[in-house]
Design an enzyme around this catalytic site. Structure first.
Site, PDB file in Angstrom:
ATOM      1  N   ASP A  64     -49.987 -19.083  22.525  1.00  8.93           N
ATOM      2  CA  ASP A  64     -50.349 -17.819  21.870  1.00  8.93           C
ATOM      3  C   ASP A  64     -51.717 -17.916  21.182  1.00  8.93           C
ATOM      4  OD1 ASP A  64     -47.796 -17.279  22.607  1.00  8.93           O
ATOM      5  OD2 ASP A  64     -47.083 -16.779  20.598  1.00  8.93           O
ATOM      6  N   TYR A  70     -50.517 -25.594  31.545  1.00 12.45           N
ATOM      7  CA  TYR A  70     -51.817 -24.935  31.377  1.00 12.45           C
ATOM      8  C   TYR A  70     -52.976 -25.822  31.854  1.00 12.45           C
ATOM      9  CZ  TYR A  70     -49.444 -21.536  28.324  1.00 12.45           C
ATOM     10  OH  TYR A  70     -48.619 -20.565  27.820  1.00 12.45           O
ATOM     11  N   ASP A  90     -42.193 -13.485  29.759  1.00 10.66           N
ATOM     12  CA  ASP A  90     -42.198 -14.646  28.865  1.00 10.66           C
ATOM     13  C   ASP A  90     -41.182 -15.681  29.365  1.00 10.66           C
ATOM     14  OD1 ASP A  90     -42.871 -16.188  26.678  1.00 10.66           O
ATOM     15  OD2 ASP A  90     -42.802 -14.508  25.286  1.00 10.66           O
TER      16      ASP A  90
HETATM   17  C1  GLA Z   1     -44.022 -15.402  22.800  1.00  9.20           C
HETATM   18  C2  GLA Z   1     -45.283 -14.972  23.522  1.00  9.20           C
HETATM   19  C3  GLA Z   1     -46.055 -13.974  22.650  1.00  9.20           C
HETATM   20  C4  GLA Z   1     -45.181 -12.782  22.313  1.00  9.20           C
HETATM   21  C5  GLA Z   1     -43.875 -13.253  21.682  1.00  9.20           C
HETATM   22  C6  GLA Z   1     -42.879 -12.129  21.559  1.00  9.20           C
HETATM   23  O1  GLA Z   1     -44.326 -16.126  21.660  1.00  9.20           O
HETATM   24  O2  GLA Z   1     -46.069 -16.085  23.838  1.00  9.20           O
HETATM   25  O3  GLA Z   1     -47.221 -13.536  23.307  1.00  9.20           O
HETATM   26  O4  GLA Z   1     -44.927 -12.074  23.490  1.00  9.20           O
HETATM   27  O5  GLA Z   1     -43.255 -14.271  22.450  1.00  9.20           O
HETATM   28  O6  GLA Z   1     -41.661 -12.563  21.088  1.00  9.20           O
END
Ligand code: GLA
Length: 423
Positions: free
Chosen positions: A220, A201, A164
């Site tokens: 996400d 992206y 991440d």
């Molecule tokens: C970010 C990522 C998610 C998840 C969270 C965990 O938001 O994009 O997919 O991994 O962190 O904290």
């Protein structure tokens, strides 16, 4: 239109940068991740409570082995954020939260490997991960420890790392992703690297193919339609590279609904079954890794219909053909389109390595039904060729058609996932 699309597909193939082949990513990954199943990933407001622990992980693994998913190729069991202790040990090594993983990560990996499964975890390029999991202190990210953490992950027996982009010291994604990738490679253990964020992206930069096996194509994926729609729009961007060892990833599949596992599950499910079928179909035809983040211990009807669909999974895994792409917006009178990527009735399609075809016809509108026609020449099929058309998720034959197939009265957000074979 057909000629345009064929040229586009060829141009994309030609522009592929050398993939980073470490032997693990010939096909899109199939697996499961903790984040939404065991926490509330819907809110996006840091109201997270990740309850994952080694007992739950074992239950999930047993479920994958017995519910039919493993038979179809699902194998990764991946930990997301909040698995780590809030402090490194006295030698600076990252360590699991001892209350959740008292047996340690190596024991967990050994157990999973003995069962024929693979193990993955999450870290961040920065100094902290993105969430505390309801605990007071931040959880350490890997910044300043890329080589040490890579070595630790390899020693534990990890097969997959999701990285991440949170915490301090987020300076340059290309440099930092490259450094972590090299560190993982230097361990000698082949590990799938998923990039999560930190880069554009649209378009996705070429360097990702040289350092990782998959990368998120959007932010996400949350379990509600307006968000699902943005991910599907991400799959429409023609510049994305995808193929063996380099996979576009739409983030977790929430097929069946994560809320169903929560104590306070007053929105269960968050999306409709039509929406779950649509996200599954687009992720699948696009050859996205399918990482499910719902409770596979309790397979609902729509989860079985999608996740246990042998034909769909085989299409997703067909690495010898070009992943499905947006091939047009239907021209039916009820389908308003302003350009290829913006319209009520997008159609994804692909030719498979066995010479058959697959397509997903969507009603992308929020109101009203849509009748959606797929002209077969958009797939490269001669207009006089008769095709046997089959509904993959309903597992039923729809008959023989020449020139085109029309899906009548699709409800808002509904789609139909077709296979087409010369009759
Ligand atoms: C970010 C990522 C998610 C998840 C969270 C965990 O938001 O994009 O997919 O991994 O962190 O904290």
């Amino acid at each position: 239109m057909a000629a345009t699309m064929v040229l586009t597909v060829l141009a994309v193939m030609a522009s592929m940068v050398a993939a980073y082949d470490n032997g693990v990513a010939l096909k899109p990954a199939l697996g499961w991740n903790t984040w939404c199943t065991l926490s509330d990933c819907h809110n996006g407001d840091n109201n997270y409570f990740d309850r994952c622990n080694e007992w739950e992980l074992r239950e999930i693994a047993e479920a994958m082995l017995s519910n039919g998913m493993h038979d179809l190729g699902f194998q990764y069991i991946n930990l997301d954020d909040c698995w780590a202790a809030q402090e490194r040990d006295s030698n600076g090594n990252i360590q699991p939260d001892p209350s959740r993983f008292p047996s340690g990560m190596k024991a967990m990996a050994d157990w999973l490997h003995e069962k024929g499964l693979k193990f993955g975890l999450y870290t961040s390029m920065g100094t902290e991960t993105c969430n505390h999991g309801g605990r007071p202190l931040p959880i350490p990210g890997s910044f300043g420890h890329y080589a040490e953490d890579a070595k630790t992950f390899a020693e534990w027996g990890m097969d997959y790392v999701k990285v991440d982009w949170c915490g301090g010291e987020l300076n340059d994604a290309q440099t930092q992703h490259t450094e972590l990738s090299k560190a993982l490679n230097a361990t000698g253990r082949p590990i799938w690297l998923e990039l999560c964020r930190g880069y554009s992206y649209d378009p996705i930069p070429d360097y990702v193919t040289e350092v990782a096996q998959s990368w998120r194509i959007t932010g996400d994926h949350q379990d509600e339609w307006s968000n699902t729609k943005t991910v599907i729009e991400g799959f429409m961007i023609p510049s994305n590279q995808a193929g063996p060892n380099q996979w576009n990833y739409g983030d977790f599949l929430m097929t069946g609904g994560p809320g169903c596992n929560l104590n306070n599950s007053d929105h269960c499910p968050f999306s409709s079954d039509d929406e779950y079928r649509t996200s599954f179909s687009v992720w699948t035809i696009s050859s996205s890794p399918l990482i499910v983040s719902t409770d596979i211990r309790n397979m609902t009807a729509v989860m079985k219909q999608c996740l246990l669909n042998k034909q769909a999974i085989a299409i997703n895994q067909d690495h010898e053909s070009t992943p499905g792409r947006l091939i047009g917006q239907a021209a039916d009178a009820n389908c308003i389109a302003s350009d290829l990527r913006t319209g009520d009735c997008p159609i994804f399609g692909r030719k498979l390595s066995d010479g058959t075809y697959a397509a997903v016809l969507l009603n992308f509108a929020d109101q009203g039904t849509r009748t959606v026609t797929l002209p077969f020449n958009w797939l490269g099929v001669a207009s006089n060729q008769t095709m046997a058309v089959y509904d993959i998720l309903e597992q039923k034959s729809l008959g023989n058609f020449t020139g085109s197939f029309t899906a009548k009265d699709l409800n808002p957000h509904q789609s139909i996932f077709l296979s087409l074979t010369a009759a």
